[in-house]
Design a protein around this motif. Structure first.
Motif, mmCIF file in Angstrom:
data_model
loop_
_atom_site.group_PDB
_atom_site.id
_atom_site.type_symbol
_atom_site.label_atom_id
_atom_site.label_comp_id
_atom_site.label_asym_id
_atom_site.label_seq_id
_atom_site.Cartn_x
_atom_site.Cartn_y
_atom_site.Cartn_z
ATOM 1 N N HIS A 106 -23.103 -0.717 -25.263
ATOM 2 C CA HIS A 106 -22.823 -0.511 -23.841
ATOM 3 C C HIS A 106 -23.687 0.582 -23.247
ATOM 4 N N ASP A 107 -23.833 0.505 -21.926
ATOM 5 C CA ASP A 107 -24.469 1.552 -21.166
ATOM 6 C C ASP A 107 -23.367 2.330 -20.452
ATOM 7 N N PRO A 108 -23.060 3.554 -20.893
ATOM 8 C CA PRO A 108 -21.955 4.302 -20.271
ATOM 9 C C PRO A 108 -22.171 4.494 -18.771
ATOM 10 N N VAL A 118 -22.745 2.433 -16.525
ATOM 11 C CA VAL A 118 -22.248 1.367 -15.638
ATOM 12 C C VAL A 118 -20.746 1.145 -15.795
ATOM 13 N N GLY A 144 -23.531 -12.015 -13.200
ATOM 14 C CA GLY A 144 -22.231 -11.854 -13.855
ATOM 15 C C GLY A 144 -22.384 -11.222 -15.220
ATOM 16 N N PRO A 145 -21.247 -10.943 -15.861
ATOM 17 C CA PRO A 145 -21.309 -10.349 -17.194
ATOM 18 C C PRO A 145 -21.587 -11.402 -18.272
ATOM 19 N N PHE A 181 -35.659 -8.686 -21.312
ATOM 20 C CA PHE A 181 -35.599 -7.792 -20.149
ATOM 21 C C PHE A 181 -36.487 -8.276 -19.013
ATOM 22 N N TYR A 199 -32.079 -9.417 -15.449
ATOM 23 C CA TYR A 199 -31.948 -8.055 -14.939
ATOM 24 C C TYR A 199 -30.675 -7.424 -15.500
ATOM 25 N N ASN A 200 -30.651 -6.107 -15.554
ATOM 26 C CA ASN A 200 -29.418 -5.336 -15.799
ATOM 27 C C ASN A 200 -28.735 -5.718 -17.104
ATOM 28 N N MET A 201 -29.503 -5.896 -18.162
ATOM 29 C CA MET A 201 -28.919 -6.346 -19.426
ATOM 30 C C MET A 201 -27.817 -5.387 -19.913
ATOM 31 N N HIS A 202 -26.774 -5.965 -20.459
ATOM 32 C CA HIS A 202 -25.607 -5.238 -20.965
ATOM 33 C C HIS A 202 -24.876 -4.468 -19.869
ATOM 34 N N THR A 203 -24.788 -5.082 -18.699
ATOM 35 C CA THR A 203 -23.963 -4.527 -17.625
ATOM 36 C C THR A 203 -23.059 -5.653 -17.112
ATOM 37 N N PRO A 204 -22.082 -5.324 -16.268
ATOM 38 C CA PRO A 204 -21.238 -6.399 -15.701
ATOM 39 C C PRO A 204 -21.989 -7.250 -14.683
ATOM 40 N N SER A 205 -23.220 -6.900 -14.384
ATOM 41 C CA SER A 205 -23.986 -7.604 -13.351
ATOM 42 C C SER A 205 -25.345 -8.055 -13.882
ATOM 43 N N ILE A 256 -28.331 -10.601 -14.340
ATOM 44 C CA ILE A 256 -28.830 -11.587 -13.376
ATOM 45 C C ILE A 256 -29.904 -12.448 -14.036
#
Lengths: 338, 344
Positions: A85-87, A89, A165-166, A226, A304-310, A312
């Motif tokens: 995880h990325d803390p 986000v 989305g996640p 990525f 985009y935004n790998m390992h986040t709730p968003s 893309i």
């Protein structure tokens, strides 16, 4: 895209993949493939060919998430991470505990009125964060137990050709395999084509290395990579709209990849080249090391935004990924390069 | 309390509160009132007393929520932005937002942890951009423009004894004001639904030009962060579930002591739980009720866990008790005014 959306709404955090497993198994069944499901949850769908040559496609189907570690007397839930995880986000993020019932909550955030500027510079560790469901200890322990999985809110958005989305990593890859299965139904294959959807990649490439996999001659591993975006090192990122990447590096078989590229050019399927030298990372490493040195192709789709709730992804890229799969099947249907 | 959820879902970052004003007007459409929107956008609702026409009280709640303003449209189609109001930078990466009159959906970009150094440090807002599905500036300009406002994208919901949403600071105050305005009153009730509180308590200043009354109440959704410890004996500010919070002193003003005593007396007399807000941080509209109108004023709040954040919640019982307390206090003042000014 609705199909992909309903897939992404399933929960599948590493070690707790049942919800999505059911979905995948149903889809494979309707494609008429032979199914083998391991006790742990690896799913193998096979379309038998006439030659002994076997092409194995792999996508891991787990997503990152959390498990309930502790419930405090004041009703606050403490979490353990599952996967990287990325803390940065997590604060203020809506989560869902998959207990006896689904229990929604939010990661507590100290209001800026009560924090100092110095405090706001530093992101706490996930172990120091609090999941607040608004329920008290008694209400909560009726529904939730230690070890229950916790997922990001299923907030799947479609904006033009983008899906947000996640857990797109790597359920986008799962989608491409399910679509490939549909195509295989009508394809007259000589080689045996095996589609393997595996568990627990996000916690260390565990599922892919679980035996027995079908013996194969060529493995094709699909995963997320990525996309180019602000603040991400340009050396490791790829344009979101220039197609999937074909992987190069110690894990991958250069000659096979080149042949895929040539055919892709002829068929005007977009692709980019990606280099991966690391031993960590994806299931490619798992297959490369356990197969006795069989051929391996890696295909990745930039997100985009790998390992986040968003996360893309561009829908078109997933379609192009499936086109590359078809090229691989047709190209190696009669056996290997040599 | 469906309307409280509807209000939270409304779009109202500071200086763009039109949608909230419309929701409130609709909610009050069945009662007899005079409405005015001043130049800044605050909604002033005047309900004339049935009995006493020249005296009454002023209640204020702000319509705006913390949010964002688009400051630049980048060549790659993403948007740069600035914050409207106090938002912790650590809450921004990977959050969803809604932008502008067309309610365009956006995502705040967040670089992958795999490629980040110093991932324990918060990313500065200046470095963050919003993705709206545009691949270049031209496409982005078809959807948004510089100066467009944005809020967090979060649908409100009800869960057991709690309400959840993005903007209870201060839509919960707006909700309470509408409920008070709907009741029968013998004295004048002026409800100010103000704008731009989150960017320096601006709206109330102009709105007060159009209001008059003998007592003032600011109704807020306030900070509750009563979770820090394993046992809830300690709170830096207020507790949820322990009734309305009375602000004795905030960053800008001191609640009028005589009014505080009245409020406290009403709470005790009616068995309404109440508490005092412990922190002095944060300013409220009380200051302008005191200084601009020179009337006794105090702030009464519903404790909300996680204000100025994408998602927060409060207890229904706290809302109910806040309404009871505000109503009870106003009724007592009504009684006094009737005695003083000779109504029936």
């Amino acid at each position: 895209m609705d199909y992909l959306k309903s897939l992404l709404e399933k929960a599948s955090i590493s070690g707790y993949e049942e919800d999505l497993k059911t979905f995948i198994v149903e889809k494979f069944k309707s494609s008429g493939l032979q199914l083998h499901i391991s006790p742990m949850g690896n799913i193998l769908a096979v379309k038998q060919g006439t030659s002994p040559y076997t092409i194995l496609f792999d996508a891991h189907y787990d997503q990152i998430g959390f498990v309930v570690q502790k419930i405090s007397p004041n009703g606050i839930v403490h979490l353990k991470s599952v996967g990287g995880h990325d803390p940065r986000v997590i604060l203020g993020t809506k989560l869902i505990i998959l207990g006896k019932e689904e229990v929604t909550g939010v990661i507590a955030t100290i209001p800026p009125h009560l924090s100092s500027p110095d405090e706001r510079k530093k992101v706490p560790k996930i172990a120091q964060m609090f999941l607040d469901t608004g329920l008290n200890y008694e209400q909560l322990t009726e529904l939730v137990n230690i070890g229950d999985p916790v997922i990001f809110d299923r907030k799947i958005e479609i904006i033009d050709d983008y899906i947000i989305g996640p857990g797109i990593d790597n359920r986008g890859g799962v989608y491409t395999l399910l679509k490939l299965a549909k195509w295989l139904k009508v394809y007259d294959n000589t080689a045996t084509i095996a589609l393997r959807v595996t568990i627990q990649e996000e916690v260390g490439i565990r599922g892919a290395q679980m035996l027995p996999a079908l013996p194969f001659d060529l493995a094709v591993v699909v995963d997320a990579t990525f996309a180019k975006q602000p603040l991400a090192n340009d050396n490791y990122t790829f344009d979101i709209d220039k197609g999937p990447t074909i992987m190069y590096g110690p894990n991958y078989s250069r000659e096979y990849s080149r042949r895929v590229e040539e055919k892709a050019k002829l068929k005007k399927v977009k692709f980019q080249r990606e280099v991966e030298e690391s031993v960590r990372g994806t299931n490619a490493y798992g297959y490369r090391t356990m197969s006795g040195g069989k051929a391996l192709i890696g295909i990745s789709y930039p997100i985009y935004n790998m390992h986040t709730p968003s996360e893309i992804v561009k829908y078109e890229t997933l379609k192009e990924t499936i086109e590359l799969f078809k090229i691989i099947v047709m190209e190696f249907n009669q056996g290997s390069v040599q | 309390m469906k309307f409280a959820l509807e209000l939270s879902d409304g779009f109202g970052p500071s200086s763009g509160e039109k949608n909230i004003a419309e929701l409130i007007k609709k909610e009050l459409s069945s009662i007899s009132i005079d409405l005015k929107r001043d130049e800044l956008g605050s909604l002033i609702v005047f309900k004339e007393g049935k009995n006493i026409k020249n005296h009454g009280i002023i209640l204020s709640a702000h319509m705006d929520e913390v949010g964002f303003i688009i400051s630049k449209i980048n060549d790659d189609g993403t948007l740069s932005f600035r914050k409207l109001g106090g938002i912790d930078n650590r809450l921004l990466p990977a959050k969803r937002v809604i932008i502008g009159e067309n309610r365009i959906k956006g995502t705040i970009m967040s670089p992958p942890i795999h490629l980040s150094k110093k991932s324990e440090m918060a990313i500065d807002t200046e470095q963050l951009t919003i993705f709206i599905g545009a691949k270049d500036k031209k496409q982005a300009l078809e959807k948004v423009e510089i100066g467009d406002l944005a809020t967090f994208d979060q649908i409100a919901f009800e869960k057991q004894d709690t309400l959840w949403g993005k903007a209870f600071d201060d839509r919960i105050g707006c909700y309470i004001l509408t409920q008070i305005l709907k009741m029968d009153w013998d004295i004048n009730i002026t409800g100010i639904f103000s704008v731009q509180e989150e960017v320096g308590v601006r709206g109330i200043q102009s709105a007060l030009e159009y209001a008059s009354g003998e007592f003032g109440f600011a109704i807020e959704g306030t900070t509750a962060y009563d979770i820090e410890r394993d046992f809830p004996e300690e709170s830096p500010s207020t507790f949820i579930g322990k009734g309305p919070a009375i602000t004795v002193v905030d960053r800008m003003s001191i609640g009028t002591n005589s009014l505080k005593k009245i409020v406290e007396g009403v709470a005790k007399g009616n068995n309404i739980p109440y508490q005092f807000k412990k922190t002095v941080s944060g300013g409220t509209e009380t200051f302008y009720l005191l200084n601009q109108k020179n009337i006794p004023a105090i702030c009464i709040s519903v404790p909300v866990r996680y204000i100025h954040a994408p998602l927060g919640f409060c207890k229904k019982e706290d809302i109910i008790n806040t309404i009871k307390l505000v109503k009870g206090t106003a009724k007592l003042l009504e009684f006094q005014m009737k005695k003083l000014y000779g109504g029936k």
